[in-house]
Write a protein that holds these residues in place. Structure first.
Motif, PDB file in Angstrom:
ATOM      1  N   GLU A   1     -11.720  -8.811  -3.686  1.00 14.55           N
ATOM      2  CA  GLU A   1      -9.994  -8.136  -2.707  1.00 14.55           C
ATOM      3  C   GLU A   1      -9.492  -7.086  -3.760  1.00 14.55           C
ATOM      4  OE1 GLU A   1      -8.255 -11.994  -2.642  1.00 14.55           O
ATOM      5  OE2 GLU A   1      -8.791 -11.526  -0.339  1.00 14.55           O
ATOM      6  N   PRO A   2     -10.731  -5.876  -3.794  1.00  9.80           N
ATOM      7  CA  PRO A   2      -9.957  -4.629  -4.346  1.00  9.80           C
ATOM      8  C   PRO A   2      -8.948  -4.197  -3.693  1.00  9.80           C
ATOM      9  CG  PRO A   2     -12.182  -4.026  -3.478  1.00  9.80           C
ATOM     10  CD  PRO A   2     -12.088  -5.696  -2.880  1.00  9.80           C
ATOM     11  N   HIS A   3      -8.886  -3.682  -2.424  1.00  8.47           N
ATOM     12  CA  HIS A   3      -7.825  -3.519  -1.287  1.00  8.47           C
ATOM     13  C   HIS A   3      -6.828  -4.258  -1.322  1.00  8.47           C
ATOM     14  CE1 HIS A   3      -9.772  -6.630   0.732  1.00  8.47           C
ATOM     15  NE2 HIS A   3      -8.518  -7.001   1.418  1.00  8.47           N
ATOM     16  N   LYS A   4      -7.004  -5.183  -2.098  1.00  9.11           N
ATOM     17  CA  LYS A   4      -5.222  -5.670  -3.002  1.00  9.11           C
ATOM     18  C   LYS A   4      -4.733  -5.379  -3.772  1.00  9.11           C
ATOM     19  CE  LYS A   4      -5.909 -10.208  -0.781  1.00  9.11           C
ATOM     20  NZ  LYS A   4      -6.324 -11.351   0.018  1.00  9.11           N
ATOM     21  N   GLN A   5      -5.271  -3.856  -4.336  1.00 10.10           N
ATOM     22  CA  GLN A   5      -4.856  -3.448  -6.134  1.00 10.10           C
ATOM     23  C   GLN A   5      -4.530  -2.246  -6.122  1.00 10.10           C
ATOM     24  OE1 GLN A   5      -4.937  -6.038  -8.144  1.00 10.10           O
ATOM     25  NE2 GLN A   5      -6.224  -7.075  -6.393  1.00 10.10           N
ATOM     26  N   VAL A   6      -4.569  -1.879  -4.557  1.00 10.69           N
ATOM     27  CA  VAL A   6      -3.914   0.123  -4.417  1.00 10.69           C
ATOM     28  C   VAL A   6      -3.001  -0.049  -4.535  1.00 10.69           C
ATOM     29  CG1 VAL A   6      -6.282   0.643  -4.465  1.00 10.69           C
ATOM     30  CG2 VAL A   6      -5.591   0.056  -2.069  1.00 10.69           C
ATOM     31  N   SER A   7      -2.140   0.661  -4.641  1.00  8.70           N
ATOM     32  CA  SER A   7      -0.647   0.829  -4.337  1.00  8.70           C
ATOM     33  C   SER A   7      -0.266   1.543  -2.657  1.00  8.70           C
ATOM     34  CB  SER A   7       0.304   1.505  -5.193  1.00  8.70           C
ATOM     35  OG  SER A   7      -0.310   3.100  -5.084  1.00  8.70           O
TER      36      SER A   7
ATOM     37  N   ASP B   1      -1.946   2.829   1.570  1.00  6.34           N
ATOM     38  CA  ASP B   1      -3.008   2.659   2.401  1.00  6.34           C
ATOM     39  C   ASP B   1      -4.078   4.119   1.890  1.00  6.34           C
ATOM     40  OD1 ASP B   1      -2.412   0.530   3.607  1.00  6.34           O
ATOM     41  OD2 ASP B   1      -1.605   1.516   4.923  1.00  6.34           O
ATOM     42  N   SER B   2      -3.713   5.151   1.220  1.00  2.00           N
ATOM     43  CA  SER B   2      -4.652   6.442   1.540  1.00  2.00           C
ATOM     44  C   SER B   2      -5.514   5.984  -0.039  1.00  2.00           C
ATOM     45  CB  SER B   2      -4.016   7.403   2.154  1.00  2.00           C
ATOM     46  OG  SER B   2      -2.631   7.112   1.065  1.00  2.00           O
ATOM     47  N   GLU B   3      -4.593   5.836  -0.595  1.00  4.24           N
ATOM     48  CA  GLU B   3      -5.597   5.698  -2.074  1.00  4.24           C
ATOM     49  C   GLU B   3      -6.644   4.902  -2.287  1.00  4.24           C
ATOM     50  OE1 GLU B   3      -5.293   3.843  -6.391  1.00  4.24           O
ATOM     51  OE2 GLU B   3      -3.356   3.754  -5.043  1.00  4.24           O
ATOM     52  N   PRO B   4      -8.192   5.782  -2.596  1.00  3.86           N
ATOM     53  CA  PRO B   4      -9.278   5.864  -2.236  1.00  3.86           C
ATOM     54  C   PRO B   4      -9.767   4.004  -3.866  1.00  3.86           C
ATOM     55  CG  PRO B   4      -9.390   7.649  -2.661  1.00  3.86           C
ATOM     56  CD  PRO B   4      -7.923   7.742  -2.767  1.00  3.86           C
ATOM     57  N   PHE B   5      -9.966   4.055  -3.429  1.00  4.82           N
ATOM     58  CA  PHE B   5     -10.504   2.636  -4.307  1.00  4.82           C
ATOM     59  C   PHE B   5     -12.049   2.088  -4.473  1.00  4.82           C
ATOM     60  CE2 PHE B   5      -9.126   0.095  -0.889  1.00  4.82           C
ATOM     61  CZ  PHE B   5     -10.933  -0.767  -0.947  1.00  4.82           C
ATOM     62  N   VAL B   6     -12.906   1.902  -5.508  1.00  7.72           N
ATOM     63  CA  VAL B   6     -14.190   1.558  -5.757  1.00  7.72           C
ATOM     64  C   VAL B   6     -14.318   0.280  -5.089  1.00  7.72           C
ATOM     65  CG1 VAL B   6     -16.453   1.285  -7.063  1.00  7.72           C
ATOM     66  CG2 VAL B   6     -14.735   3.087  -7.086  1.00  7.72           C
ATOM     67  N   ILE B   7     -15.902  -0.077  -3.998  1.00 11.99           N
ATOM     68  CA  ILE B   7     -16.244  -1.318  -3.927  1.00 11.99           C
ATOM     69  C   ILE B   7     -16.765  -1.521  -4.860  1.00 11.99           C
ATOM     70  CG2 ILE B   7     -17.938  -2.378  -2.131  1.00 11.99           C
ATOM     71  CD1 ILE B   7     -16.863  -0.539   0.042  1.00 11.99           C
ATOM     72  N   PRO B   8     -16.900  -2.794  -5.320  1.00  7.56           N
ATOM     73  CA  PRO B   8     -16.787  -3.472  -6.466  1.00  7.56           C
ATOM     74  C   PRO B   8     -18.799  -4.048  -6.337  1.00  7.56           C
ATOM     75  CG  PRO B   8     -15.142  -5.297  -6.355  1.00  7.56           C
ATOM     76  CD  PRO B   8     -15.324  -3.948  -5.342  1.00  7.56           C
TER      77      PRO B   8
ATOM     78  N   GLU C   1     -21.771   4.333  -6.226  1.00  2.70           N
ATOM     79  CA  GLU C   1     -19.586   4.020  -6.940  1.00  2.70           C
ATOM     80  C   GLU C   1     -19.748   4.637  -5.006  1.00  2.70           C
ATOM     81  OE1 GLU C   1     -17.012   6.598  -8.546  1.00  2.70           O
ATOM     82  OE2 GLU C   1     -17.656   6.043  -9.759  1.00  2.70           O
ATOM     83  N   ILE C   2     -19.322   4.132  -4.347  1.00  2.00           N
ATOM     84  CA  ILE C   2     -18.828   4.260  -2.918  1.00  2.00           C
ATOM     85  C   ILE C   2     -17.165   3.531  -3.055  1.00  2.00           C
ATOM     86  CG2 ILE C   2     -19.377   2.756  -1.036  1.00  2.00           C
ATOM     87  CD1 ILE C   2     -21.959   4.467  -1.607  1.00  2.00           C
ATOM     88  N   LYS C   3     -16.735   4.766  -2.760  1.00  2.00           N
ATOM     89  CA  LYS C   3     -15.489   4.329  -2.380  1.00  2.00           C
ATOM     90  C   LYS C   3     -14.724   4.826  -1.068  1.00  2.00           C
ATOM     91  CE  LYS C   3     -14.209   6.778  -7.136  1.00  2.00           C
ATOM     92  NZ  LYS C   3     -13.186   8.360  -7.421  1.00  2.00           N
ATOM     93  N   ILE C   4     -13.887   3.817  -1.039  1.00  2.00           N
ATOM     94  CA  ILE C   4     -13.378   3.542   0.435  1.00  2.00           C
ATOM     95  C   ILE C   4     -11.429   3.034   0.607  1.00  2.00           C
ATOM     96  CG2 ILE C   4     -13.177   0.940   0.569  1.00  2.00           C
ATOM     97  CD1 ILE C   4     -14.305   1.148   3.552  1.00  2.00           C
ATOM     98  N   THR C   5     -10.787   3.498   1.886  1.00  2.00           N
ATOM     99  CA  THR C   5      -9.445   3.692   1.502  1.00  2.00           C
ATOM    100  C   THR C   5      -9.165   2.605   1.886  1.00  2.00           C
ATOM    101  OG1 THR C   5      -8.608   4.310   4.026  1.00  2.00           O
ATOM    102  CG2 THR C   5      -9.113   5.967   1.281  1.00  2.00           C
ATOM    103  N   ARG C   6      -7.946   1.301   2.051  1.00  2.00           N
ATOM    104  CA  ARG C   6      -7.725   0.838   3.131  1.00  2.00           C
ATOM    105  C   ARG C   6      -6.930   0.810   4.795  1.00  2.00           C
ATOM    106  NH1 ARG C   6      -3.173  -1.965  -0.646  1.00  2.00           N
ATOM    107  NH2 ARG C   6      -1.622  -0.913   0.521  1.00  2.00           N
ATOM    108  N   ASN C   7      -6.871   1.879   4.736  1.00  2.00           N
ATOM    109  CA  ASN C   7      -6.948   2.981   6.285  1.00  2.00           C
ATOM    110  C   ASN C   7      -8.326   2.996   6.975  1.00  2.00           C
ATOM    111  OD1 ASN C   7      -4.363   3.555   6.549  1.00  2.00           O
ATOM    112  ND2 ASN C   7      -4.277   5.457   5.513  1.00  2.00           N
ATOM    113  N   GLN C   8      -9.686   2.912   6.179  1.00  2.00           N
ATOM    114  CA  GLN C   8     -10.793   3.029   6.474  1.00  2.00           C
ATOM    115  C   GLN C   8     -11.144   1.396   6.939  1.00  2.00           C
ATOM    116  OE1 GLN C   8     -12.334   5.225   3.662  1.00  2.00           O
ATOM    117  NE2 GLN C   8     -12.306   7.005   5.178  1.00  2.00           N
ATOM    118  N   LEU C   9     -10.283   0.068   6.480  1.00  2.00           N
ATOM    119  CA  LEU C   9     -10.999  -1.252   6.599  1.00  2.00           C
ATOM    120  C   LEU C   9     -10.077  -1.564   7.841  1.00  2.00           C
ATOM    121  CD1 LEU C   9     -10.189  -2.898   3.252  1.00  2.00           C
ATOM    122  CD2 LEU C   9     -11.881  -1.867   3.731  1.00  2.00           C
TER     123      LEU C   9
END
Length: 482
Positions: free
Chosen positions: A158-164, A166-173, A178-186
């Motif tokens: 659940e890395p998407h719950k750690q970002v501030s 919807d548009s902030e990229p985060f790494v899928i652990p 190293e693949i980054k995605i945003t909450r908007n893309q989920l």
């Protein structure tokens, strides 16, 4: 005990799920198994037609019908396929009906006692139903290994719950890259608790309790993710694809795969034959995505501005005789005469992609379309809309290096994210011209050659299917000897 394995296939009632399941049934039947496809009355004619197209004589494939409870859930009579759904309300009713198919399936399993049930991921209850009779259940997602790994990581960490935002990229652990995605893309049901969120957890549990996963992919396409899924995540899985390649050489199959085309094979071939090699861009967004008029207008303007020749498939019911099409610029088709071909409805996609005139594919990144493009050696402009398509975009653009993104930033169930004409023009030119485009095309063609080898005797998918069949034989022998 009869030594022949009898495999049940139960695909979700949508063309993108049914096509690979039917092809899989043909694959098993070509290896000496008896195959039965379970579906509903309104879908049966399509399945029969797909079975008959190019099937070698002697393949044992049957169709078993179960009633779809349209009346009970308030759907129109005959509305038994997801492709006919036009609203969120209809989709919810359809899912309710799907979850009422457990008892009819149980009845069929009791009557026929197959050796194995290959059931779609949207039937999580199939694992428990088959367990009642000691029948192993294989899950079929229609996803890539990459998408399966990404989804598993997102569900578990659940890395998407750690970002501030919807548009902030985060790494899928914990992925190989190293693949980054945003909450908007989920999907919306991953970002907030909905009725479907609970269903997603059931899917995950059902998968973990199943006999294993059958994947429409091949090892050489995504080796790090096939290994990660099996060795790191510990999932029992077999890759047997690309499934459509088992029918590729059959007479007429390229033209009939999917729904009935809105353009003849001959007309399509004649138009493409008049074009130079790699000069045409093919634009199609699958069977479910349904863009609004303003977005179609942007696509038209972007294609015209690019100056490239194109075939554009539009899923649109607004082309009645004498009625003005608001989604087309004034005089567009006249200006594009000989340069652009608009297909309103369904096109023979395999035939188009494998024609030498086609140099790139603007796609929604559905896994069937992605595989077809890879196998044809055609690079992609990626425009994901919904489902797992944003994961597939990352595979195509970042891992494989055979595509460029058009700039879609938001997951949307049916209508797709808004993309302007300038972005479309830029992506089309990037994929069709220059050194980078040639390198992507070269990598695509190499992957296409590997795909053909994978399904041939001795290839990775051929051998994995052999291993799965042997595993099922052993499983049946063990259970039968108890």
């Amino acid at each position: 005990m009869d030594s022949q394995l009898h495999i049940f296939f139960f695909p979700y009632m949508a063309h993108s799920h049914m096509m690979p399941a039917i092809e899989m049934a043909k694959l098993f039947a070509s290896r000496g198994c008896k195959a039965s496809i379970v579906s509903t009355p309104a879908n049966a004619p399509h399945i029969h037609k797909a079975i008959e197209s190019g099937t070698n004589l002697g393949l044992e494939i049957g169709v078993l019908s179960i009633r779809f409870p349209t009346q009970e859930v308030g759907l129109p009579e005959g509305c038994e396929n997801a492709n006919s759904l036009t609203s969120l309300e209809m989709m919810n009713k359809f899912f309710t009906a799907v979850n009422m198919l457990d008892q009819p399936l149980e009845q069929l399993l009791m009557e026929h006692r197959p050796s194995c049930l290959v059931a779609d991921l949207f039937f999580p209850w199939a694992t428990d139903v088959s367990a009642k009779f000691g029948i192993p259940r294989l899950v079929f997602h229609g996803f890539s290994f990459f998408a399966l790994c990404a989804l598993a990581s997102l569900l578990r960490h659940e890395p998407h719950k750690q970002v501030s935002s919807d548009s902030e990229p985060f790494v899928i652990p914990n992925l190989p890259d190293e693949i980054k995605i945003t909450r908007n893309q989920l999907p919306d049901y991953m970002k907030e608790e909905t009725e479907f969120s609970g269903f997603l957890k059931k899917l995950d549990e059902s998968e973990l309790n199943s006999y294993g996963i059958i994947v429409n992919s091949y090892y050489e396409l995504e080796p790090a993710y096939a290994d990660h899924y099996r060795n790191v995540l510990g999932m029992k899985a077999w890759h047997v694809g690309p499934t459509f390649l088992c029918n590729e050489e059959k007479e007429g199959y390229k033209a009939v795969r999917g729904q009935e085309a809105s353009i003849s094979e001959q007309e399509c071939s004649n138009w493409l034959d008049s074009k130079k090699s790699n000069s045409v861009i093919y634009v199609c967004f699958g069977s479910l995505a349904n863009f609004v008029d303003s977005q179609l207008m942007e696509i038209a303007m972007g294609l015209e501005a690019s100056g490239k020749q194109f075939i554009w498939v539009v899923k649109k019911g607004k082309h009645e005789e004498g009625v003005k099409e608001e989604w087309l610029p004034e005089g567009f088709e006249k200006r594009m005469e000989g340069k652009g071909l608009i297909v309103r409805g369904w096109a023979p996609q395999l035939l188009i992609l494998q024609h030498q005139a086609v140099g790139a594919f603007v796609t929604h990144c559905g896994w069937n379309s992605t595989l077809e493009s890879v196998c044809a050696g055609v690079p992609m402009v990626t425009w994901p809309v919904s489902a797992e398509q944003f994961y597939n975009e990352k595979l195509v653009t970042q891992v494989l290096g055979i595509g460029v993104g058009v700039g879609a930033k938001k997951w949307a169930r049916l209508t797709g994210d808004s993309v302007n004409r300038e972005a479309i023009e830029k992506a089309v030119n990037l994929i069709m011209e220059g050194k980078e485009a040639e390198e992507m095309r070269s990598r695509s063609k190499a992957l296409g050659v590997m795909a053909s080898r994978a399904v041939q005797e001795g290839g990775s998918s051929y051998e994995d299917l052999t291993a799965l069949i042997e595993d099922l034989r052993l499983q049946r022998h063990c259970c039968g000897s108890k």
